[in-house]
Write a protein that holds these residues in place. Structure first.
Motif, PDB file in Angstrom:
ATOM      1  N   GLY A  62       0.665  -1.118   0.021  1.00  0.00           N
ATOM      2  CA  GLY A  62       0.073   0.014  -0.235  1.00  0.00           C
ATOM      3  C   GLY A  62       0.863   1.261   0.111  1.00  0.00           C
ATOM      4  O   GLY A  62       0.561   2.187  -0.801  1.00  0.00           O
ATOM      5  N   THR A 184      -4.440   1.031   1.970  1.00  0.00           N
ATOM      6  CA  THR A 184      -3.073   1.319   2.050  1.00  0.00           C
ATOM      7  C   THR A 184      -2.599   0.820   3.438  1.00  0.00           C
ATOM      8  O   THR A 184      -1.938   0.063   3.703  1.00  0.00           O
ATOM      9  CB  THR A 184      -2.821   2.680   1.680  1.00  0.00           C
ATOM     10  OG1 THR A 184      -2.982   3.170   0.770  1.00  0.00           O
ATOM     11  CG2 THR A 184      -1.169   2.993   2.242  1.00  0.00           C
ATOM     12  N   VAL A 208      -4.149  -1.244  -5.256  1.00  0.00           N
ATOM     13  CA  VAL A 208      -3.469  -1.681  -4.181  1.00  0.00           C
ATOM     14  C   VAL A 208      -3.843  -3.374  -3.878  1.00  0.00           C
ATOM     15  O   VAL A 208      -2.988  -4.104  -3.487  1.00  0.00           O
ATOM     16  CB  VAL A 208      -3.892  -0.841  -2.817  1.00  0.00           C
ATOM     17  CG1 VAL A 208      -3.571  -1.674  -1.344  1.00  0.00           C
ATOM     18  CG2 VAL A 208      -3.516   0.264  -2.762  1.00  0.00           C
TER      19      VAL A 208
END
Length: 253
Positions: A62, A184, A208
């Motif tokens: 992330g 993240t 991500v």
């Protein structure tokens, strides 16, 4: 294809990175290292593991994505806006160089910078957290596609911007918040069911998630869907760039 022109633009843009190493390389690496220290080492030691992965290792994909997204967008937008601001863009447009060659030069350089930066951050993370890469080939593919896609976005921003302050509006007000809210620092499975569904409208979630899958084999979204979404974003940005050059909007007028 005029490869001499592509090479000239590409090398010129890369040279700008080596002239400002503190801003282009050291600053984002230092910022990301602070995230590793605070979240990975300090807070991560008190956090439970996520999907069997230590918190410090879990946030590595992330954080790399967060840096790559913002740097790709900023580098590409600034790279094409400076010729517009100085007026040298008209020399490029009047030269025997096609729009495809211009895009290859500027976007290729911005993507290369972000790819190098992502590699440096990946190596730096080893000093703070132990991690593994389950699918290194897929990891490189996701990283490369993300660098190219958001360099294309930055190229669009640079073409449309009519002031320096507008170059930072999208990276700071849109890309960065979406990255923070895109998984993240957490797995979206940790959210209430309603917010899990809302989060799926965030495009960064797919980036991500796919990138994290390449590291640990776990993801919030099916990896095939993540790959398809990245390709969809890339195609959409290419269509917009084609329209801008075809009409001359904010470029020739």
């Amino acid at each position: 294809m005029n490869w001499y022109a592509v090479k000239a633009i590409y090398l010129s843009e890369l040279a700008r990175t080596w002239r400002t190493p503190m801003q282009s390389i050291a600053s984002p690496v230092l910022s990301t290292s602070l995230y590793f220290i605070v979240f990975g080492a300090a807070i991560g030691s008190a956090m439970v593991s996520i999907d069997g992965i230590s918190y410090g290792a879990f946030i590595i994909p992330g954080l790399i994505m967060l840096t790559v997204l913002t740097e790709s967008t900023s580098n590409s937008s600034f790279g094409i806006y400076m010729p517009k601001w100085s007026g040298s863009i008209y020399e490029v447009l009047s030269a025997p160089v096609s729009a495809v060659e211009i895009v290859l030069g500027y976007v290729g350089a911005a993507a290369s910078k972000s790819l190098i930066l992502g590699g440096i951050i990946l190596l730096t993370a080893r000093f703070f957290v132990d991690y593994s890469i389950l699918h290194p080939g897929w990891m490189l593919l996701f990283l490369l596609l993300t660098c190219i896609t958001f360099s294309l976005l930055g190229f669009i921003i640079g073409l449309l911007a009519d002031g320096f302050e507008k170059l930072q509006v999208v990276p700071l007000m849109i890309v960065t918040p979406l990255a923070f809210l895109g998984g993240t620092f957490y797995s979206i499975s940790m959210l209430p069911e309603f917010w899990q569904k809302v989060t799926l409208f965030n495009p960064v979630v797919y980036l991500v998630s796919g990138f994290r899958w390449s590291f640990y084999g776990v993801s919030d979204v099916n990896v095939g869907v993540s790959l398809a979404m990245i390709l969809l974003f890339m195609f959409s940005f290419l269509v917009i760039i084609y329209w801008i050059f075809r009409t001359g909007y904010k470029v020739k007028v």
